[in-house]
Design a protein around this motif. Structure first.
Motif, PDB file in Angstrom:
ATOM      1  N   TRP A 270      -1.732  13.479   5.416  1.00  0.00           N
ATOM      2  CA  TRP A 270      -1.295  12.236   6.037  1.00  0.00           C
ATOM      3  C   TRP A 270      -2.388  11.174   6.027  1.00  0.00           C
ATOM      4  O   TRP A 270      -2.111   9.983   6.220  1.00  0.00           O
ATOM      5  CB  TRP A 270      -0.791  12.488   7.463  1.00  0.00           C
ATOM      6  N   SER A 271      -3.647  11.580   5.816  1.00  0.00           N
ATOM      7  CA  SER A 271      -4.735  10.613   5.652  1.00  0.00           C
ATOM      8  C   SER A 271      -4.900  10.180   4.206  1.00  0.00           C
ATOM      9  O   SER A 271      -5.848   9.467   3.875  1.00  0.00           O
ATOM     10  CB  SER A 271      -6.059  11.238   6.139  1.00  0.00           C
ATOM     11  N   GLU A 272      -3.974  10.630   3.355  1.00  0.00           N
ATOM     12  CA  GLU A 272      -3.983  10.304   1.929  1.00  0.00           C
ATOM     13  C   GLU A 272      -5.263  10.788   1.248  1.00  0.00           C
ATOM     14  O   GLU A 272      -5.757  10.148   0.321  1.00  0.00           O
ATOM     15  CB  GLU A 272      -3.777   8.799   1.714  1.00  0.00           C
ATOM     16  N   GLU A 273      -5.749  11.925   1.703  1.00  0.00           N
ATOM     17  CA  GLU A 273      -6.941  12.528   1.114  1.00  0.00           C
ATOM     18  C   GLU A 273      -6.588  13.844   0.434  1.00  0.00           C
ATOM     19  O   GLU A 273      -7.411  14.752   0.350  1.00  0.00           O
ATOM     20  CB  GLU A 273      -7.991  12.755   2.204  1.00  0.00           C
TER      21      GLU A 273
ATOM     22  N   TYR B   4       7.488   7.036  -6.073  1.00  0.00           N
ATOM     23  CA  TYR B   4       7.381   8.150  -5.143  1.00  0.00           C
ATOM     24  C   TYR B   4       6.466   9.218  -5.741  1.00  0.00           C
ATOM     25  O   TYR B   4       6.649   9.619  -6.899  1.00  0.00           O
ATOM     26  CB  TYR B   4       8.755   8.738  -4.846  1.00  0.00           C
ATOM     27  N   TYR B   5       5.527   9.675  -4.922  1.00  0.00           N
ATOM     28  CA  TYR B   5       4.529  10.644  -5.357  1.00  0.00           C
ATOM     29  C   TYR B   5       4.585  11.889  -4.468  1.00  0.00           C
ATOM     30  O   TYR B   5       4.812  11.787  -3.261  1.00  0.00           O
ATOM     31  CB  TYR B   5       3.121  10.077  -5.231  1.00  0.00           C
ATOM     32  N   CYS B   6       4.306  13.043  -5.051  1.00  0.00           N
ATOM     33  CA  CYS B   6       4.083  14.211  -4.225  1.00  0.00           C
ATOM     34  C   CYS B   6       2.591  14.529  -4.214  1.00  0.00           C
ATOM     35  O   CYS B   6       1.849  14.115  -5.106  1.00  0.00           O
ATOM     36  CB  CYS B   6       4.893  15.413  -4.702  1.00  0.00           C
ATOM     37  N   ALA B   7       2.172  15.233  -3.182  1.00  0.00           N
ATOM     38  CA  ALA B   7       0.771  15.576  -3.016  1.00  0.00           C
ATOM     39  C   ALA B   7       0.669  16.932  -2.351  1.00  0.00           C
ATOM     40  O   ALA B   7       1.587  17.362  -1.638  1.00  0.00           O
ATOM     41  CB  ALA B   7       0.050  14.525  -2.183  1.00  0.00           C
ATOM     42  N   ALA B   8      -0.472  17.597  -2.569  1.00  0.00           N
ATOM     43  CA  ALA B   8      -0.690  18.925  -2.010  1.00  0.00           C
ATOM     44  C   ALA B   8      -2.106  19.055  -1.480  1.00  0.00           C
ATOM     45  O   ALA B   8      -3.054  18.538  -2.088  1.00  0.00           O
ATOM     46  CB  ALA B   8      -0.447  19.991  -3.082  1.00  0.00           C
ATOM     47  N   ASP B   9      -2.239  19.738  -0.361  1.00  0.00           N
ATOM     48  CA  ASP B   9      -3.554  19.987   0.230  1.00  0.00           C
ATOM     49  C   ASP B   9      -3.411  21.096   1.270  1.00  0.00           C
ATOM     50  O   ASP B   9      -2.363  21.201   1.901  1.00  0.00           O
ATOM     51  CB  ASP B   9      -4.096  18.722   0.903  1.00  0.00           C
ATOM     52  N   PRO B  10      -4.462  21.890   1.485  1.00  0.00           N
ATOM     53  CA  PRO B  10      -4.382  22.923   2.527  1.00  0.00           C
ATOM     54  C   PRO B  10      -4.238  22.327   3.938  1.00  0.00           C
ATOM     55  O   PRO B  10      -3.734  22.998   4.836  1.00  0.00           O
ATOM     56  CB  PRO B  10      -5.712  23.667   2.395  1.00  0.00           C
TER      57      PRO B  10
ATOM     58  N   GLY C  25       0.811  -1.200   0.000  1.00  0.00           N
ATOM     59  CA  GLY C  25       0.000   0.000   0.000  1.00  0.00           C
ATOM     60  C   GLY C  25       0.847   1.254   0.000  1.00  0.00           C
ATOM     61  O   GLY C  25       2.058   1.220   0.239  1.00  0.00           O
ATOM     62  N   ARG C  26       0.220   2.360  -0.283  1.00  0.00           N
ATOM     63  CA  ARG C  26       0.923   3.641  -0.288  1.00  0.00           C
ATOM     64  C   ARG C  26       1.196   4.076   1.153  1.00  0.00           C
ATOM     65  O   ARG C  26       0.359   3.862   2.038  1.00  0.00           O
ATOM     66  CB  ARG C  26       0.073   4.676  -1.013  1.00  0.00           C
ATOM     67  N   GLU C  27       2.352   4.671   1.388  1.00  0.00           N
ATOM     68  CA  GLU C  27       2.697   5.150   2.720  1.00  0.00           C
ATOM     69  C   GLU C  27       3.293   6.546   2.646  1.00  0.00           C
ATOM     70  O   GLU C  27       3.952   6.910   1.676  1.00  0.00           O
ATOM     71  CB  GLU C  27       3.687   4.199   3.407  1.00  0.00           C
ATOM     72  N   GLY C  28       3.029   7.314   3.683  1.00  0.00           N
ATOM     73  CA  GLY C  28       3.595   8.647   3.756  1.00  0.00           C
ATOM     74  C   GLY C  28       5.070   8.598   4.064  1.00  0.00           C
ATOM     75  O   GLY C  28       5.522   7.757   4.838  1.00  0.00           O
TER      76      GLY C  28
END
Length: 122
Positions: free
Chosen positions: A105-108, A93-99, A44-47
């Motif tokens: 960290w909840s992968e949302e 490896y993935y990057c992600a962005a959110d306010p 699974g994906r992990e932070g």
């Protein structure tokens, strides 16, 4: 249109280093928190780690002491320095962005990149 584009992956031997980049476009980069994730084959994906708008960083235990997150707001780019790489670090490896750092960290996360492959051989 918001885009996150990762680069810098590759194949290295155990103990080697890589620097991953995540170039953001289409929005105000430093309005969001940013994070790196990874997904190994069959897992699974992990932070991996995150950075908030104040520049505070947080790392997964597997990354502490070996990986470093940084960013350059002038060029809208997030970085992940990978040192002392091990075969178990092999993953996309993935990057992600959110306010919200919690949603990250909840992968949302609101935005995700397409990933860059890191392969570490023993």
């Amino acid at each position: 249109q918001v885009q996150l584009v990762e680069s810098g992956g590759g194949s290295v031997q155990s103990g080697g280093s890589l620097r991953l980049s995540c170039a953001a476009s289409g929005y105000t980069y430093n309005s969001d928190c940013m994070a790196w994730f990874r997904q190994a084959p069959g897992k699974g994906r992990e932070g991996v780690g995150s950075i908030d708008r104040s520049g505070n960083t947080k790392y997964a235990d597997s990354a502490k002491g070996r990986f470093t997150i940084s960013q350059d707001n002038a060029v809208n780019t997030l970085y992940l320095q990978l040192n002392s790489l091990k075969p178990e670090d092999t993953a996309m490896y993935y990057c992600a962005a959110d306010p919200s750092i919690q949603r990250l960290w909840s992968e949302e996360a609101r935005y995700w990149g397409q990933g860059t492959q890191v392969t570490v051989s023993s």
